[in-house]
Write an enzyme that holds these catalytic residues in place. Structure first.
Site, PDB file in Angstrom:
ATOM      1  N   ASN A 158       0.860  -1.179   0.000  1.00  0.00           N
ATOM      2  CA  ASN A 158       0.000   0.000   0.000  1.00  0.00           C
ATOM      3  C   ASN A 158       0.891   1.222   0.000  1.00  0.00           C
ATOM      4  OD1 ASN A 158      -2.882  -1.059   0.414  1.00  0.00           O
ATOM      5  ND2 ASN A 158      -1.645  -2.201   1.910  1.00  0.00           N
ATOM      6  N   GLU A 159       1.112   1.736  -1.190  1.00  0.00           N
ATOM      7  CA  GLU A 159       2.016   2.862  -1.367  1.00  0.00           C
ATOM      8  C   GLU A 159       1.298   4.160  -0.984  1.00  0.00           C
ATOM      9  OE1 GLU A 159       4.980   2.320  -1.758  1.00  0.00           O
ATOM     10  OE2 GLU A 159       5.415   0.749  -3.204  1.00  0.00           O
ATOM     11  N   PRO A 160       2.052   5.268  -0.862  1.00  0.00           N
ATOM     12  CA  PRO A 160       1.423   6.547  -0.548  1.00  0.00           C
ATOM     13  C   PRO A 160       0.219   6.795  -1.457  1.00  0.00           C
ATOM     14  CG  PRO A 160       3.786   6.779  -0.531  1.00  0.00           C
ATOM     15  CD  PRO A 160       3.508   5.376  -0.973  1.00  0.00           C
ATOM     16  N   SER A 162      -2.688   5.313  -0.701  1.00  0.00           N
ATOM     17  CA  SER A 162      -3.655   4.242  -0.403  1.00  0.00           C
ATOM     18  C   SER A 162      -4.617   4.726   0.677  1.00  0.00           C
ATOM     19  CB  SER A 162      -2.929   3.007   0.122  1.00  0.00           C
ATOM     20  OG  SER A 162      -1.983   2.573  -0.810  1.00  0.00           O
TER      21      SER A 162
END
Ligand code: F6R
Length: 643
Positions: A158-160, A162
């Site tokens: 879950n990258e920035p 998300s």
């Protein structure tokens, strides 16, 4: 209730002595849960992560299974994520990772294991993700989820960006995440662009959450997740507010937390000389005044009134810290012969000294302390530059191919072939072919690794020559753990310790320079540092060890913060220029994809900037103005033996 010093922390955080200590607590909790459920005839649902971080937990769980009979028959697992496009048997797939590291060593039923599939077609993704969520629910929900944290602040993938309620889905990997994975995949181009990951919402539904982080590279993101406001740009911060979440971090990953970094802002401080120095230098920086201009009001208005009571008045404190800082600066890193050394970082005698510079890979020595090594040599010390690994894993194919092409040309040029054995050109061609035919992220053949090792040796020699350091004084140890391993898959053994102990015995150094104490223990630098500590333990009884000083350089592109520095070696403009020229020799370390990010800086640029900024930091607190500085922290022998 949080203790006073944890008042800024929005997630309960345990600072452990090292990753093993944390891992043994976490594995112990998991084992207790498994036992408890087994007794009640129930299953346990574990959420699992991959990467370097959970490795010590998996090692401990395997040990508990083998030595203590912990059974995994009632365990159901769900992994966080998988790279999209990788088959289960791809060496970098998380399926492989989990089977190699945990599942195949324990008695978990195969059907109880769930890892997202990496081989779906786009049209199958949505249904798969829904079914993954449902399978978790049907199993009773996640009881205990372990997490690592990426430098982007990701949990799972879950990258920035998300959202808090995101669920299992296909995502695009952040460029920093792909860069971090480049070494595992033997090149950034091989790193998949996408992954399937549980969502932040999926993770938040787990009953217990444990996030672990080791090493200095995680310190700032841990601080932001624990102390910053929850926000979607840093997904790990969204864990705040979960009723049962805890972070387990080692000392270096905790370094940016306010209670560690600025303890006087959160509670009562036990003032010792290093903390005093740290506080005064911080104050000087904060109020932007040189040390000798700090006043009582500066101390009082910035939370340091207690320090004034302890060691004031300001005038005295200023002078103490000014002198301490001044005394860290020396142009004689090996000690100045016949000088009064009572206020110098290094003793005058013996002179000249035998100096051993240890680098995990061939480039750290020059990039981190090229100026200092040059001075040591120039001033008469006997300097040995020892490289613990060959560094061949980091050499891109094109550089190896250039070397091999050179070999064939050389043969043509010199009519090299003699006898019946394969000629140099034939030898080169076989390796060239194996590189051409290699699949993405397939491991190199042994011969290719040797050639790549030569590439790094030659870079190291070229760099040393520029600094007038004798190439005969370079020792290439090629430690077996590295030659036999792959990133995240290094198993150190006695053979490695033997090789290092033998080198120490041979050199009997008066000074050792080393780095890696702050690195993730699973990284090359981290493994090398631990091997060094083990080797020192092995030779500790020998007479010369008591007379040996160990200096730590911080790492490539890094220097110690001012308060940590025990020895600062200034570089003149000319010395800095030579060092930067030497750093140009490390072609294998240059970015292969400079077009990837506009902000990307090559290592020589980072080196130049960091050495200059250390000099600026000295200048700002009122010391002399130098062009650049390399910095070192003294390590007590006792601390090494204990680590
Ligand atoms: C792995 C995962 C990632 C990693 C993170 C840290 O399943 O989901 O979030 O936990 O990238 O990686 P390491 O542990 O290698 O530093």
């Amino acid at each position: 209730m949080a203790r006073e010093e944890e008042q800024f922390e929005r997630i309960p955080t345990h600072i452990c002595r090292n990753s093993e200590e944390a891992a043994s607590t976490v594995a112990g909790e998991i084992a207790a849960l498994i036992h408890e459920r087994a007794k009640a005839g129930r299953n346990v649902v574990l959420g699992l992560a991959t990467g370097s971080t959970p490795l010590p937990v998996y090692r401990e769980l395997v040990r508990l299974h083998k030595d203590m009979g912990l059974s995994f028959r009632n365990v159901i697992t769900f992994n966080l994520d998988e790279y999209f496009g990788l088959s289960d048997d791809h060496p970098e797939s998380y399926h492989q990772f989990m089977w190699e590291r945990l599942f195949k060593h324990v008695d978990i039923p195969k059907d109880n294991v769930h890892v997202p599939s990496g081989t779906l077609s786009r049209s199958e993704v949505y249904a798969f993700c829904e079914s993954y969520e449902k399978a978790i629910e049907d199993a009773g929900g996640l009881d205990y989820q372990i997490l690592g944290i990426g430098r982007t602040g990701h949990i799972g993938f879950n990258e920035p960006g998300s959202t808090r309620d995101s669920i299992t889905r296909l995502v695009t990997l952040d460029s920093l995440t792909r860069l971090d994975a480049a070494r595992d995949f033997l090149g950034e181009a091989n790193v998949p662009l996408y992954a399937i990951t549980m969502g932040v919402g999926t993770i938040l539904k787990a009953r217990k959450l444990v996030l672990m982080a080791w090493g200095q590279s995680k310190a700032s993101v841990v601080q932001a997740a624990v102390e910053g406001k929850p926000n979607e740009n840093l997904p790990a911060s969204l864990l705040q507010g979960h009723p049962d979440v805890r972070f387990f971090v080692d000392g270096t990953a905790a370094e940016e937390l306010i209670r560690v970094k600025l303890p006087w802002l959160v509670g009562t401080v036990e003032w010792d000389p290093r903390t005093i120095r740290k506080a005064v230098l911080w104050l000087s920086n904060t109020v932007k005044k040189p040390i000798l201009k700090l006043q009582e009001s500066d101390y009082n208005e910035n939370g340091l009134g207690d320090l004034l009571i302890h060691s004031g008045p300001a005038y005295d404190l200023n002078i103490i810290v000014f002198n301490q800082t001044q005394h860290t600066i020396t142009g004689w890193p090996g000690g100045k012969p016949d000088a009064d050394d009572s206020h110098r970082p290094e003793r005058a005698k013996p002179f000249p000294k035998r100096v051993l510079v240890l680098s995990a890979e061939p480039h750290e020595d020059i990039l981190c302390m090229g100026g200092t090594a040059h001075r040591l040599k120039d001033q008469g010390s006997e300097v040995t530059l020892a490289y613990m690994t060959s560094g061949n894993l980091a050499v891109p194919d094109n550089l190896a191919k250039q070397t091999l092409a050179l070999m064939t040309e050389l043969e043509d040029e010199m009519a090299f072939t003699k006898g019946d054995g394969p000629s140099l050109g034939q030898f080169a061609e076989v390796i060239l072919k194996s590189i051409e035919e290699k699949k993405d992220s397939e491991a190199d053949s042994e011969s290719t690794r040797r050639i790549k090792g030569f590439v790094r040796r030659n870079e190291a020699r070229d760099a040393a020559r520029i600094l007038n350091i004798d190439t005969d004084s370079q020792a290439f140890l090629d430690l077996p753990f590295y030659e036999k391993g792959r990133y995240r898959n290094f198993v150190a053994s006695d053979e490695d310790v033997d090789a290092l102990a033998k080198l120490l015995e041979k050199e009997k150094p008066h000074q050792i320079y080393i780095s890696g104490g702050l690195a993730d223990p699973g990284s090359v630098a981290g493994v090398c540092y631990r091997l060094f500590c083990e080797a020192i333990r092995r030779v500790k009884r020998l007479g010369w060890v008591k007379d040996c000083r160990v200096w730590s350089y911080r790492g490539v592109g890094q220097e110690w913060p001012l308060f940590e520095i025990d020895m600062a070696v200034p570089l003149s403009p000319g010395e800095l220029a030579s060092k930067i020229e030497a750093s140009f020799q490390y072609r294998s370390q240059r970015s292969q994809y400079p077009f990837r990010a506009a902000s990307h800086r090559e290592i020589w640029q980072e080196t130049d900037e960091i050495n200059r900024s250390t000099a600026e930091a000295y200048d700002a607190v009122g010391m002399a103005e130098y062009e650049a500085i390399e910095s070192f922290k003294g390590i007590e022998l006792a601390a090494l033996l204990d680590s």
